[in-house]
Structure formats: C-alpha cells, structure tokens
Motif scaffolding. Structure first.
Motif, PDB file in Angstrom:
ATOM      1  N   ALA A 280      12.707   3.982 -41.974  1.00 13.30           N
ATOM      2  CA  ALA A 280      12.510   4.132 -43.419  1.00 13.30           C
ATOM      3  C   ALA A 280      11.660   2.988 -43.944  1.00 13.30           C
ATOM      4  CB  ALA A 280      13.863   4.160 -44.128  1.00 13.30           C
ATOM      5  N   VAL A 282       9.359   1.359 -42.398  1.00 12.15           N
ATOM      6  CA  VAL A 282       7.961   1.574 -41.999  1.00 12.15           C
ATOM      7  C   VAL A 282       7.265   2.526 -42.967  1.00 12.15           C
ATOM      8  CG1 VAL A 282       6.520   2.660 -40.247  1.00 12.15           C
ATOM      9  CG2 VAL A 282       8.287   1.013 -39.573  1.00 12.15           C
ATOM     10  N   TYR A 283       7.968   3.621 -43.284  1.00 11.56           N
ATOM     11  CA  TYR A 283       7.334   4.590 -44.181  1.00 11.56           C
ATOM     12  C   TYR A 283       7.482   4.215 -45.647  1.00 11.56           C
ATOM     13  CZ  TYR A 283       6.338   7.172 -40.091  1.00 11.56           C
ATOM     14  OH  TYR A 283       5.843   7.508 -38.873  1.00 11.56           O
ATOM     15  N   GLY A 284       8.116   3.089 -45.885  1.00 12.48           N
ATOM     16  CA  GLY A 284       8.171   2.568 -47.252  1.00 12.48           C
ATOM     17  C   GLY A 284       7.062   1.561 -47.498  1.00 12.48           C
ATOM     18  N   MET A 290      -2.080   5.603 -44.617  1.00 13.07           N
ATOM     19  CA  MET A 290      -0.998   5.959 -43.702  1.00 13.07           C
ATOM     20  C   MET A 290      -0.968   7.476 -43.623  1.00 13.07           C
ATOM     21  SD  MET A 290       1.935   3.300 -44.885  1.00 13.07           S
ATOM     22  CE  MET A 290       3.141   3.828 -43.687  1.00 13.07           C
ATOM     23  N   GLU A 292       0.471   9.772 -41.972  1.00 13.91           N
ATOM     24  CA  GLU A 292       1.709  10.566 -41.916  1.00 13.91           C
ATOM     25  C   GLU A 292       2.239  10.876 -43.310  1.00 13.91           C
ATOM     26  OE1 GLU A 292       1.201   7.658 -40.427  1.00 13.91           O
ATOM     27  OE2 GLU A 292       2.412   7.404 -38.625  1.00 13.91           O
ATOM     28  N   LEU A 293       2.022   9.962 -44.242  1.00 14.83           N
ATOM     29  CA  LEU A 293       2.603  10.152 -45.582  1.00 14.83           C
ATOM     30  C   LEU A 293       2.053  11.402 -46.259  1.00 14.83           C
ATOM     31  CD1 LEU A 293       2.583   6.471 -46.924  1.00 14.83           C
ATOM     32  CD2 LEU A 293       4.440   7.742 -45.854  1.00 14.83           C
ATOM     33  N   LYS A 294       0.858  11.790 -45.812  1.00 15.51           N
ATOM     34  CA  LYS A 294       0.262  12.965 -46.441  1.00 15.51           C
ATOM     35  C   LYS A 294       0.703  14.270 -45.782  1.00 15.51           C
ATOM     36  CE  LYS A 294      -2.559  10.173 -48.878  1.00 15.51           C
ATOM     37  NZ  LYS A 294      -2.351   8.882 -48.249  1.00 15.51           N
ATOM     38  N   PHE A 295       1.208  14.188 -44.595  1.00 10.76           N
ATOM     39  CA  PHE A 295       1.597  15.409 -43.880  1.00 10.76           C
ATOM     40  C   PHE A 295       2.633  16.188 -44.659  1.00 10.76           C
ATOM     41  CE2 PHE A 295       0.702  13.537 -39.395  1.00 10.76           C
ATOM     42  CZ  PHE A 295      -0.630  13.426 -39.737  1.00 10.76           C
ATOM     43  N   ALA A 296       2.474  17.483 -44.602  1.00  6.99           N
ATOM     44  CA  ALA A 296       3.447  18.322 -45.312  1.00  6.99           C
ATOM     45  C   ALA A 296       4.847  18.127 -44.744  1.00  6.99           C
ATOM     46  CB  ALA A 296       3.037  19.790 -45.193  1.00  6.99           C
ATOM     47  N   GLY A 298       5.838  15.491 -43.019  1.00  7.34           N
ATOM     48  CA  GLY A 298       6.081  14.062 -42.699  1.00  7.34           C
ATOM     49  C   GLY A 298       7.532  13.676 -42.946  1.00  7.34           C
ATOM     50  N   TYR A 299       8.013  14.004 -44.129  1.00  9.47           N
ATOM     51  CA  TYR A 299       9.362  13.580 -44.490  1.00  9.47           C
ATOM     52  C   TYR A 299      10.428  14.175 -43.577  1.00  9.47           C
ATOM     53  CZ  TYR A 299      13.537  13.075 -47.400  1.00  9.47           C
ATOM     54  OH  TYR A 299      14.790  12.809 -47.860  1.00  9.47           O
ATOM     55  N   ALA A 302      10.271  12.634 -40.208  1.00  8.25           N
ATOM     56  CA  ALA A 302      10.829  11.277 -40.191  1.00  8.25           C
ATOM     57  C   ALA A 302      12.356  11.341 -40.148  1.00  8.25           C
ATOM     58  CB  ALA A 302      10.363  10.506 -41.430  1.00  8.25           C
ATOM     59  N   LEU A 303      12.919  12.183 -41.031  1.00 11.43           N
ATOM     60  CA  LEU A 303      14.384  12.315 -41.029  1.00 11.43           C
ATOM     61  C   LEU A 303      14.882  12.772 -39.673  1.00 11.43           C
ATOM     62  CD1 LEU A 303      15.330  13.946 -44.463  1.00 11.43           C
ATOM     63  CD2 LEU A 303      15.565  11.575 -43.727  1.00 11.43           C
ATOM     64  N   MET A 306      14.877  10.125 -37.130  1.00 17.00           N
ATOM     65  CA  MET A 306      16.036   9.236 -37.314  1.00 17.00           C
ATOM     66  C   MET A 306      17.264   9.832 -36.670  1.00 17.00           C
ATOM     67  SD  MET A 306      15.705   8.144 -41.300  1.00 17.00           S
ATOM     68  CE  MET A 306      14.219   7.391 -41.967  1.00 17.00           C
TER      69      MET A 306
ATOM     70  N   GLY B 284      13.191   5.256 -50.304  1.00 14.83           N
ATOM     71  CA  GLY B 284      12.113   4.328 -50.645  1.00 14.83           C
ATOM     72  C   GLY B 284      10.857   4.627 -49.848  1.00 14.83           C
ATOM     73  N   MET B 285      10.920   5.640 -48.984  1.00 14.63           N
ATOM     74  CA  MET B 285       9.743   5.995 -48.204  1.00 14.63           C
ATOM     75  C   MET B 285       8.699   6.638 -49.117  1.00 14.63           C
ATOM     76  SD  MET B 285      11.157   7.209 -44.500  1.00 14.63           S
ATOM     77  CE  MET B 285      11.998   8.666 -45.034  1.00 14.63           C
ATOM     78  N   ASN B 286       7.449   6.497 -48.703  1.00 10.19           N
ATOM     79  CA  ASN B 286       6.364   6.923 -49.584  1.00 10.19           C
ATOM     80  C   ASN B 286       5.740   8.262 -49.197  1.00 10.19           C
ATOM     81  OD1 ASN B 286       6.582   4.569 -51.148  1.00 10.19           O
ATOM     82  ND2 ASN B 286       5.479   3.393 -49.582  1.00 10.19           N
ATOM     83  N   PHE B 287       6.488   9.117 -48.541  1.00 11.17           N
ATOM     84  CA  PHE B 287       5.939  10.446 -48.225  1.00 11.17           C
ATOM     85  C   PHE B 287       5.586  11.193 -49.510  1.00 11.17           C
ATOM     86  CE2 PHE B 287       8.312   9.603 -44.310  1.00 11.17           C
ATOM     87  CZ  PHE B 287       7.343   9.903 -43.376  1.00 11.17           C
ATOM     88  N   HIS B 289       5.498  14.428 -49.845  1.00 15.09           N
ATOM     89  CA  HIS B 289       6.340  15.620 -50.027  1.00 15.09           C
ATOM     90  C   HIS B 289       7.797  15.284 -49.755  1.00 15.09           C
ATOM     91  CE1 HIS B 289       2.631  17.883 -50.260  1.00 15.09           C
ATOM     92  NE2 HIS B 289       2.243  17.234 -49.177  1.00 15.09           N
TER      93      HIS B 289
END
Lengths: 323, 323, 323, 323, 323
Positions: A280, A282-284, A290, A292-296, A298-299, A302-303, A306, B284-287, B289
């Motif tokens: 979390a 890293v993606y914060g 970045m 990955e943050l734009k990927f549909a 991505g979230y 990431a979850l 985890m 707090g992640m910046n994804f 979506h």
C-alpha cells in the motif's frame, strides 16, 4: 488438661487413678501407669514431674515445645518428642507435638496443638492384653506407630498433589504460574514432613539392635517395624522432592517454550501486516509516472497480490509451526 | 578490659578478686575462679596466661581472633571459641567472638567485637547455687547456652525475612529485583549462622556421651541439651536454605513469566495498531480506479471497519489472556 | 493362589506336598520345603504362618504389601522383600512385589502384582542338584538373582531411551517439548528403579562378609555376586540420572537458543519490510516541491532502491547468521 | 639447586654441611640435618636418596611432581607434598609444589615452581631453640604452617574478589558479562585452593590424635593447630563457593530482568511511534468525503491529537515502570 | 587368543609354557606362571579354569564381561576387573576390559575389546628381576599401574577439551550451540572415566594398610602408589566436572546475554525506521491547510529532520550500548 490416667497390670486396666495416686502405683513393680495430657499447663507438668520424678530438662522441653523429634535417655527413663502431622481442608499441614515420658512402669504422653488424640491407641491396646503386658515399652511403640501411620496418609496426599501438578505440567501453558506456586507450596510441606520424620528415624534406630534402653528390651522387632515405616516415608518424601525439583525445571522450560511460541507468533503476525502495508505504501507514492495507477484493474490486482502474499506467508508459517 | 573477676565456693561467690590473686585461688582445690574479659589487650591475655597457666597456642588463637567455633583440649584444660551473633537495626548480622578457657577450677571468658555481655549469665548462675556448685563445667554450659539461645532469635528473624519475601514472590511482579536482592542477602546471613552453629555442633558432640573432658563430667545431660538446641538451629537454617534455593528458582520463573506476559502484550498492541494502519495504507493508495474512495460513506465505513476489527482483536486477546 | 509346594532332599525333589503336610516335612532336619504363592489371600498367608511358624509382623508386611525392599532377621528366619520390575509395551514400569520367608529348611515366596513367575528358577535349580543341596540359602540366592537380572534389562532400556533423546537433543529444535516430556518420564522411571535397587543393595550387604544369617552361611560368594550386580545397576542408574540432569539443562539452553534465533529472524524481517515502507512513505509525502516525483524514472528508481537495499540487508543478515 | 644444608643440635645450628657429610651427621642420634632444595635436578634428588636412604617411590613422586597434597609413611619416614600457592599481580594463582622428606633426625624440603622460599621459616626456627629442639617434627610443622599461612592471604583476596563482584551484581546492568566472566574465573581459583587444602586437611588429621608417626610425637597440639587453620580455610572456601553459586544464579536473573526491561521499553516506544503513524495514515487516505481535511484547523488538531495521545501514553508507561 | 604364557623363578623367565604344562608349574611353590589372553573364547577360559582352579563365578564374570572395576577375593585368590580406556582419533572414549586372576604363584590376564596390550609391562618387569621376584603380587601391581597410567593421559586430554571450550565461552557468541554440545559430550566422557576410576579406587584401598590379601603382602607401598595415582585422577575428574557444570551455566547466561543484545538491537533499529516513517506519514496527510507543504524547502527540511533525528537516536543507542 488431663485426658486419661489409669493403672494396668498383666495387660489389663485395674483402675482409673486420680493424679495424686500415681506415685503410689508407680512404686508397684508389677503394674504400670499410663497418663495422657493435652495442652498441659506448667502446673500440670510440674505435678507430673513430682509424681513420676521426671528430669528437669525434659520437663522444660515439654513445657517450651517447638522441639525436634528425638528420643533421649535420662537415666533409665526415655523422653521422646514426636511431631503429630495433620492436614486441614485447605491442604495446609498442621504440626502438633507429642512429648512422651517413659519409665519402667509408667508412660506419660503430653499432646500439644494437635486435634488428633490417642484414645483409639488406648482402646486397641486394651483389647490386646498379650501385647499390653509388655508394659510401657509396648505403649511407647503403640503411640509412635499411631503417629507414624498418619505420616503415610500425608505423604500419599502430597504424592497426589505432585501428580495433579504433573498432569498440568505439559498440557495447558497458562498454568505455569499456578504450577510454580503449587510446587513451591508442596516443597514447604515436604520440608515439614522431613522435619518430622528424619530426626525420628535417626532416634528410633537406637531403640532396636545393639544396646537398647531398658524399657524397649524385648520389643526390638516392633521398633524395627516403626523404623521401617519411617524409612519408607522418608524415601517417598525424597522421591517427591526429587521429582519436584525436576518439575520446577520443567516449568521453567515450559515458560521459555511458551515465550518462544509467542515470539514466533508475534513475528509471523507482524509479517502478515507488514506485507500489505508495504505494498500500500508503494502505491501511495506520489510519482507522476506510475503506470500501474492508471490501470483499470490496478487496485483489485494490488489488493489481490496483498491477499495472495499473506495467504502464502500464512501457509509457510503454519508449516514451520510458528502459527 | 577486665569485666569481672570473682572466686566461688560451694556455688556461692566468696570474693571479688584482684587479678594478682587469681593464681592463689586457683590452687585451692575446692573453689573456682570466674574471670570475664572484653576486647582484651595482648598484655591482659599474657597476664591471664601466667595466672592460669594457659597453653601458648590457645592464647594466640584468642589474641588473633577470627577463629572457627571449636572446643579443644589442652591437657586437662578446655579451650572453646564461640561466635556471638547479633543483628543490628538494619537487619545486618554482627559476628563477635567469645573465647573461653576452662580448667578444673577456673573459667576465663574473653569477649571480642560483641555488644552483648554475660552479666545476666553470671547473675542467674549466682541465683542457682545448686547448679553453680558443679563448678567450671556448669559455667561453661551456662555461657554456651546463653550464646546459643541468641541463635534462635536470629534464626526466627531470618525465617521471618524469608516469609516476607515469599509473600511478595507470587504477587507483585515488579518486586523481582528486590526479591532476588533480599534472597541473596538472606543467603549471606544463613552462611554466617551456619558457620557459627555447625562447627560448634560437631565440637559439643564430644562433651557428652562416651569419654568426655574432665570438667564436663556429670554435666552430660546439660551439654546434650545445648547440642540439641544447636541441632534444631542447624536444621532450621537448612530448611530456610532449601526454601531459599527454591525461592530463587521461583523468582527466575516469575521474571520469565513477566517477560512472557510483556511479549504477549507487545504482540497484541502491535496488532491493534497494525490493522488500522494497514487499512489506512490501502485507502491511501493513488490508483485512479478505487470505487470506494468515491462513496459518500467510504470514509466513515473505513473508520468503522478499523474500530470493529480492533475491538474484535481486543476481545480475542483478552480471551486468550494476552491483554 | 498356591503355585507350587514341594519337598527337597540332597538337592532333589522328593515330593509335591499338600499344604497340610508342610509342617511335617519342615521338622525333618535333612530336607527342605519350597512353596510359591501368587497374590496370596490373607487366609493363605495365615495358613502359611501356622505351618512355618512365621513372625506376625513379617506376615503383616507381606499381606499389606507396598514395602521397601529389605532383608530382616526374625530370630533364625529371614524375611526379604524384593521389587519385581517389568516394562509394558508402552515403556511404562510395572512394580510387583516378592516377599520371601526363609528358614533353615524352608523357603516361601509370595509374589504380588507381577506377571513374571519363578518357574524357570525352580526348573534351573532342580537341574543343578550340587547347588540345590545347599538348601534354602541357595534358593533365596536364585530368586534374588532372577529378580535382579531383570533390572539389567530395564536399565539397558532406560539407557536406550536416554540415547534416543540425546540424538534429538541438538538436532531438531521443534522437539524441545517432547524431549523435556520424555526426560521427565525417564526421571520417574529412574526413581522407581532406584527404589527397587538401592535398599536391596544395602540389605544384601549383610548377607556376605562379617557375620551373616545362618541360612546364608557358605553362600557368601553367591550373595556377593548379587551385590555386585546390584552395584552395577545402581551405578548405571546414577550415570543415566547424571546425564539426564545435564540433558534437561541442555534442553533449556536449546529452547533459549531457538528463541534467540527467532528473535534474530524477527528483527531481520522487520528491517526488510521497514526499509521499503519508509522509502514509500517519503515519496508519499504531499510537498509541492519534490523534484524526484516529476522524474520520468523516479518510480522505477525508487522501486529499485528498495530492492537493492533489501538485498544488501538480506546479504548482511545472512552473513551474521540472523537469517 | 641446593639452598641450604645445616646440622642442628639441641635446637641450635652446629654446622653448615657439604652434601657429602649429610649421611655422617644423620647417623648421630642427637642431632638433625635440615636440607632445602629448589627445583632439584634428578641428580640432586638421587644424591639425597642415597644420603638419607629415601624410598624409591617417594623420590619418584618428588621428581615427577604434579602430586596431590599428601602425607605418606614409608617405614619410620614421612613423605609430605604441599601445594605452595601464590597470586601474581594479575590475580592469577600460581601453584608450586613442596615435597618434604622427614626422618627421625633429618628434614629435606624440595621446592618446585614456587617463587616463595622458606628462609624466614629457618630464621624464625633458629630464633626459637626451645621449639627447634623438638627436632624434625617441629621443622615439618613450621614448614606446613608457613605454607598454610599463605592460603589465608589467598582466600582473603578471593573473598575480596567476590565482594567486588557482589557490589556490581545488583547495580549496573551492563556488567553482567563481566560479572559472569569473573565469577567463572573465581570458581577456577576456588577449585585450585580446594585442591591444595582439602587433601592436606585429610592428611594432617593423621598427625595428631590416636596413633601418630614417630616424628610427630609430642607435637600433636601444633599439628592440630595447622589442621584447625586448614579447616578454617576450607570452610571459607566453601562459603565463597556457595555464595558464588548463588551469585551466578543472581547474574542470570539480572540478565533476564534486564532483557525484560528492554522488552518493555521496546513495546512502549513502538506504541509511541505507532499512534501518530496510525493517525497520519488515516488522514492520508484518499476518500473524497473526509470533512476533517477541509477544516482550517484540521492539520494542527491532528498534530495536537498525536502529541496528546503520545504524552498520555508516555505518562502511563512511566507509571507502570516500562519506561 | 593366547598372547603369552611363561614361567618365572627368582625374578627371571625360566620357560615359555604350553597351556597343558601350566598346572604342573603352578604346583611348584618357588616359581610362578604369567599367562596373557586376549578376547578369550569360552573354551580358553574353561581351560584356564581347570589349569588354575579358578572359581566358577569369577570365570563367569570374565566371560560375560561388562563388569564394574573391582577386586574380589575368592579364598586366597584375587579376581580383578579393570577398565582399559583409550581415545580414538575423533576423541571418543573406548572402554576395554581387563580381567586378572591372581594366585600365590600365577597371574592370568584376560584383555577384551582393547587395542592396548601389556607386552611392555612384561618387558619392563623382566628387566627388573629384583621387583619381579616379589612374584604375582608385583605383576598385578605392574598391570594396574599400566592401566591407571593411561587414565592420566585421558584426563589431561579432557582437561584440554574443557580449556578449549572455555576459550570460546566468553568470546564468540555464535559458538553457544557448539559449546553446549561439546560440554555435554565432555560430561559423557567424564562419567565414563569416573566409572573406570572410582570403583577401582575403592577396591585398591583394600590392598594396602590393615589386612591385605596374601599375594599383596610386602607390596603395600606400591599399591598405595596406585591408589594415590587413582585419587589424583578422581580429583581431577571432579574438578573438570565442577567447572563443566559452571561452564554450562555460563553458556546459558551467554545465550541470554546474546538474546538480550539482539532485543536491544531490534528495538534500536525499529526506532530508527519508525521515526522517518512517522514524519513521512504526517506529511502524507491530505489536509488542505498544511502550510509546510507549500514551502520551497519543505521537502529537504523534512528529509533533513529525518536524518538528524536518526543520527541523534543512533548516537544515543551507541552510547547506552544497544547498538
């Protein structure tokens, strides 16, 4: 307090006596007097000292109390001190004291701080005239035997207490404090029983074999029997004591093992939380680029990562026994 | 320093003597001389050596001090060393030394580094002429008895100290350091008492039963009584020592248990903080979506989930005893 | 239950007897009677008491059971108690009891709570008339020898158990709990064997050398042989006991070492997670002027630095043995 | 190396002798020869063997060295081995060896690996002719006394070392490693002193009381004095040893306590950091609807709450003694 | 396997004998026969039993092996069992067994499971006719002396092993596991040496002083010498054992100290990471009004404050010894 005062001849009671008549009967060579006192006052003891001609130091010991178990010869009299052990409902040991003065034709027992009496000893002795006619030497044996017999009961209960602790020793970890507390209390009781039995063992060894005091002549096999009982008690106490020492060590080991297990759990759970927190984090981060943050997805990916990592870690920790 | 110097006959004091007159009275077969010195100078000791004809080695022992308790025969004289124990207000043991020279008709006691005197022994002896007429053998007994009686008091106080520690042993965890410190100090004191009592016990065993030194003849029952007292003291010291060893082990276990409890608390609290931190990290992640972020109740739901999880964890930790 | 009852003369069996005939044969000076009972009832024992003229106290001991091993003389008879040890499939010790009454021309053995009989002892004795003609003294020896021989087997198995634990002691850490449990169980068994062997050792010492009971005269070298066997057993038990005490200490050390290793691992892994989390935290700050955030390769460089630092840490931890 | 060789008569030196003259003077019944060697060569020893007629096995022991302290009789000669202890500046013990051959009219001392000589013993003996005229028995006593006197000094220094460790035992935690190292070194020294003193104690017991070797007749009170000194030394060593065992246990407890305190500090500090980190995490979440984020004082209030919570925690940890 | 069989007269070999001739020479009163067997078969032993007239029980002991060291008298013969100790290259102890039968004019040694022979004992004995003419008593001494001499070597090596462990004890922490393993192995070896030496010590005590067996008469000083050697060995073993017990305790303490140091390092490093993480967390919050975020130097100042705080912490941890 006078419990009982009687004269015996040829193994049978011939009379209940008033205290003043004692010295008269004691002078008869073929009868003997058996007196029992309980929590005697100094005055009663002095009266007895006069009637029986007891030695000053022995009477003082009986009056002061808190003696070690012992058998002492004063001329041709014996002075014995025994500890009368009893266990109350809470399992606490109560230590009473029995002082016994034995002459050629009298026995005087003085019982202090003990709830247990010797009436059944007297009753049984009176039912066995062929033994009672041995006189004061037999009465001393019978009193000792009665006192020592109680030790067996106490020792069995202490063995039971040890077994109770042993059952918990390896099972439930939370009982460590209780185990140690009970082991310590048990040790206290063992010391008390030892103090009652060991000096008596040494003292009784002088009542059979080799030269024995006059009043014990002809009763050697009976005193050896008491000795034998005491030796069994002493050995049992030693065994319990030895196992108890080992049990304390085991308890220490169990505490360490428990702590070790907690440390492992702590480490494992810390890792299970640290992994998602790190991802979390890293993606914060606020980098502009970045992708990955734009990927549909991505979230959710990431979850999912985890969860997958945590499940994998969980499985690994389970396998090595940390969880 | 000369405390007292008197001659006795038939159990009664006949004269206070100047030092020069001692040798004259000592030569009388039917009277005896009882001299008490305190922190004697070498000159005083030499004077006594001349008056009583003491052996050089014994006098040297008395002068040098720091002897073990002992009873030595020099010809028909006895030389005894006793440790006089005293406890100051802070509970520290003070070890004084009493050297006693005993001949057929004299007793010389030399007391060093001890606040406690023997005036009451002399007073009591003078009140009992029927005992004092036994002569020097009785005086030696009376002095020993007075010294040994103090040991009881010391031992009772040490037993009390142990009980004081025992009460704290299982209750308050923070007292571990104090307990260990006191147990160690107690052990030191036990060793001191042992050093006073055990060698004396062995020495006194030669003053009754079998062949005894001349001055002790006829006093055997009295010396056996001192022996018996010493044996009680020695056994009591042994018990305290044994329980003390167990108490040290218990303290170690308590420290481990305490540490174990701290580890568990640490692990539990770490988890309580780690859960919300992890959740907060996720949101707090910046994804781009992350649908929850847009929800009207996303924030309170996130907070709520943190609280709910922590309460659940708290309850679980409480249940297994980690908190 | 009567197992066997026979009369022997000059080393050979002359007759199987009914119980009533015993007293008749016992009165023959040149033959002896050998009776074996198992789990005898009080009635059987009383019958034997009458036939052989046994002492009341000895018979009572045999009836009550739970005696210590011992050899007692009652006049010119011997009364012996032995513990018969056996190990069940689960490795648990079973303690039976053998009471043996020996007179000039009879032997009566009473076996209780023991699966193991003495038929082979009788068979072997009957095959060796030159030894059997020594009479009851030889039979006592043969019975003792048979009982003591089993101890060897038990002790060898206990030594094997210790070796089994020793093999695990330094290898697999997870076995600490099992090791301690087995060491404790082993200690229990050692105490049981000690209780069987040590008192017997002391008792048998009186059957050879110096004055020996009449029935043992001429058999001294055989009793010394049993004594010697017992001494080997006792010494072996002592060795196992000594190594066992060390093994418990070693187990404690292993637990501590294991915990220490876990602590190191915990610290190392915590660091491995803390580094990326910290870096991520830094780049998650919301300062307006953080030039790195604008760099095209800021993100991969940050990730790379995390990986590089973790690999470096990993390598360092590996090198110092924390991982 | 020959240090000294002289003949004495009636307590006074009559001549310094060449080695060849020894046998001549030894044959005089009313004078005795006193020879001192240091780090003797095998040739010197052989020469002495011839001059004094020493037993082969004793000479071999003296030549080989590394003997236990002992007193052996070879016919009417005595062969004694003593350990001469010395402490170097670093506090390390040096063990030298003194072999003494004593005959009716000669004494031969052979000193090995010891910096300390006996010249002062000879000087003192020559100043006291009334004692020296006792002959070789007195010289042996004087040599033993000189050796044993050094033990006192050593033991006092070891007691001082223990006290030095005790002072640090409960105070500074960081000294645990040093304490344990010094306790171990102290134990080594105690074992060394024990090895010098205990066998000598047992050996000297044969030089007074009961039958004594011829050369010691009439000197019993002096040998008893040496015995008494040795017994004090042995008891002191035992005390130090006993306290040392307790001190090692205490050190272990102190290490555990220190670790426990560190664990508590660790937990407390972890909590102090975890609280603000958690709060910051919460307000670092990216939910759209987080009203606090819009508040003008949101930020300072958040900071304040972090500080307030940490101060409250700090106070609580202080109160329970974790910080 | 027969190694050697010879007859001696007046200290010199007169003939190598065939086995059948033994009984003939044994009947000569002025010569003696010395036979050496190695790993003897039951048949060889039986042959010897017949030739020398050995006691059945002794022969059975020699055949069965695994005896404790002992010296037994069978009539005017002696039967001795010794343990022959040897150390292989890996430092493991090998225990062989030597059984020796000694009569007035014969010696029979039977060596089992031992690589070490006695040929040099025979050679040396034959070189010293003045000693060998003492006959079988001297040969027994020479054999014992050879066996016991090897113990010294073993004990020196075990002392060396202990010193090797001691050197590592306080230095490198990582060796704790190795130390404990080696201490345990050392303990095993000490027990083995004790089992060889202690019973032999007790047995040899009967070969000098007081009544001794016939074959040892006139050799007392030699047997006392062996006794003395054994006593040195036993005392050395005891010392090693005592130091070993302390070394195990020290190892435990070192493990605890090591763990304590790790805990401190863990705590310190955790703090070093927690501080920047916390600060980064604060500036990662999304409050609208956080003035620092707008500062031009906000980011570098934040970074700097992280570094400064960590350096300060680092310095503090260094100072208190946590890092």
């Amino acid at each position: 307090m006078l419990i009982n005062c009687a004269a015996y001849q040829a193994g049978s009671k011939i009379a209940d006596l008033p205290v003043e008549a004692i010295s008269e009967y004691v002078s008869h060579p073929d009868c003997f007097v058996w007196v029992a006192l309980k929590d005697a006052t100094p005055e009663e003891l002095q009266e007895m000292q006069v009637e029986f001609g007891l030695h000053e130091l022995a009477v003082e010991d009986a009056r002061k109390g808190h003696q070690r178990p012992k058998v002492e010869e004063y001329g041709n009299m014996l002075f014995c001190v025994l500890h009368a052990l009893d266990m109350d409902e809470a399992g606490e040991l109560e230590v009473g004291e029995v002082a016994i003065f034995v002459g050629a034709n009298f026995v005087l027992s003085v019982r202090n701080r003990s709830r247990i009496g010797f009436l059944n000893v007297r009753a049984r002795a009176e039912r066995e005239p062929h033994l009672l006619q041995h006189g004061s030497g037999f009465v001393l044996y019978a009193l000792m035997d009665a006192v020592v017999d109680r030790y067996f009961e106490i020792v069995h209960r202490l063995e039971g207490e040890l077994e109770g602790i042993e059952e918990r020793l390896f099972s439930a970890n939370n009982s460590a404090r209780l185990n140690i507390e009970e082991l310590y209390a048990l040790k206290r009781k063992l010391v008390t029983v030892s103090h009652a039995a060991v000096p008596l063992l040494e003292a009784i060894a002088h009542l059979y074999g080799g030269r024995v005091p006059g009043v014990c002549v002809g009763m050697q096999e009976y005193y050896r029997d008491v000795y034998d009982h005491l030796e069994r008690i002493v050995k049992s106490v030693e065994s319990v004591r030895e196992m108890l020492a080992a049990a304390i060590q085991v308890s220490l080991a169990m505490i360490s093992l428990d702590e070790s297990a907690v440390s492992k759990k702590l480490a494992a759970y810390a890792a299970l939380f640290a992994v998602p927190t790190m991802i979390a984090g890293v993606y914060g981060m606020n980098f502009e680029h970045m992708p990955e943050l734009k990927f549909a997805y991505g979230y959710p990916v990431a979850l999912l990562s985890m969860v997958v990592l945590d499940v994998a870690l969980w499985w690994k920790f389970k396998r090595v026994g940390w969880l």
